[in-house]
Design a protein around this motif. Structure first.
Motif, short mmCIF file in Angstrom:
data_model
loop_
_atom_site.label_atom_id
_atom_site.label_comp_id
_atom_site.label_asym_id
_atom_site.label_seq_id
_atom_site.Cartn_x
_atom_site.Cartn_y
_atom_site.Cartn_z
N ALA A 248 13.48 -2.50 -5.43
CA ALA A 248 12.20 -2.35 -4.73
C ALA A 248 11.07 -3.07 -5.49
O ALA A 248 10.20 -3.70 -4.88
CB ALA A 248 11.87 -0.87 -4.58
N LYS B 18 9.19 -6.18 -3.71
CA LYS B 18 7.76 -6.08 -3.44
C LYS B 18 7.00 -7.25 -4.07
O LYS B 18 6.13 -7.87 -3.42
CB LYS B 18 7.23 -4.76 -3.99
CG LYS B 18 5.73 -4.55 -3.77
CD LYS B 18 5.27 -3.20 -4.35
CE LYS B 18 3.77 -3.01 -4.16
NZ LYS B 18 3.32 -1.71 -4.73
N ARG C 74 7.79 -10.60 -2.18
CA ARG C 74 7.16 -10.64 -0.86
C ARG C 74 5.66 -10.86 -0.98
O ARG C 74 5.07 -11.58 -0.16
CB ARG C 74 7.45 -9.35 -0.09
CG ARG C 74 8.88 -9.26 0.41
CD ARG C 74 9.11 -8.02 1.24
NE ARG C 74 10.43 -8.02 1.85
CZ ARG C 74 10.93 -7.04 2.59
NH1 ARG C 74 10.19 -5.96 2.83
NH2 ARG C 74 12.13 -7.14 3.11
#
Length: 220
Positions: free
Chosen positions: A15, A19, A22
């Motif tokens: 994650a 994150k 992105r």
């Protein structure tokens, strides 16, 4: 927009990386185990792979070996808690482009991702390897010795490719075993000698030199 595959089974790390990537304009997909990662990467839909070694199912070394055997040239950055020299060498010799140990700073990972993507974009795809009168077509998987075209088995192809990518370099039996058969193969086996003899029968006795006590070499 570059697509990045994150092969990581630890949800917190996956994650965190997803994150950050992105937020910097990348499209990301997460694979939770080695089998899923290999399935994804074989589609040819990704521009870079971030690969954990300690994956469930196929481990990272196996994913790396099988994707390179399948001629997938996508850049690979290994992200792992393993920091031994042996593991690092195994990963880089097995086809990884870079190696980062956990924990890592995201800024450094981002810099390495951008560098690998730029390098991959600049490098033309090599489809034929050559050395003297010997050549190997990576698309048809056929070798040529002078004017003679030779069909190779899968292992013969991988072995010849290894020699052609390192012309003039002495490769030890251990290096050849690890690249062509994997690190779990019996180091006492004579399988390397058997396949070198097979290449000589097909391509000529002088195609591979034996250096006693050292290994084998493709004449440069």
């Amino acid at each position: 927009m570059n697509r990045i595959l994150i092969a990581e089974d630890e949800e917190r790390i996956a994650a965190f990386v997803r994150k950050g990537l992105r937020a910097n304009g990348f499209t990301t997909t997460v694979a939770r185990d080695g089998d899923e990662a290999l399935d994804y990467v074989l589609t040819g839909s990704f521009d870079l792979l971030l690969l954990d070694i300690g994956l469930p199912g196929r481990d990272g070394f196996t994913v790396l070996r099988e994707m390179r055997e399948a001629r997938v040239t996508v850049p690979v950055i290994v992200l792992t808690a393993r920091d031994s020299v042996r593991d690092t060498v195994a990963g880089l010799e097995g086809g990884a482009d870079d190696w980062m140990t956990k924990p890592f700073r995201f800024e450094e990972l981002l810099a390495r991702v951008r560098l690998r993507l730029r390098t991959a974009a600049r490098a033309p795809e090599v489809t034929v390897l050559r050395s003297g009168e010997l050549s190997l077509d990576l698309r048809t998987r056929r070798a040529r010795a002078g004017s003679t075209v030779v069909d190779l088995t899968a292992r013969e192809f991988t072995l010849l490719e290894l020699f052609l990518r390192h012309p003039g370099q002495v490769l030890s039996r251990e290096q050849i075993l690890s690249h062509v058969w994997g690190y779990d193969f019996d180091p006492g086996s004579n399988i390397v000698d058997v396949y070198v003899r097979a290449l000589r029968r097909k391509l000529g006795s002088g195609c591979v030199e034996t250096l006693r006590g050292m290994g084998y070499r493709l004449p440069h």
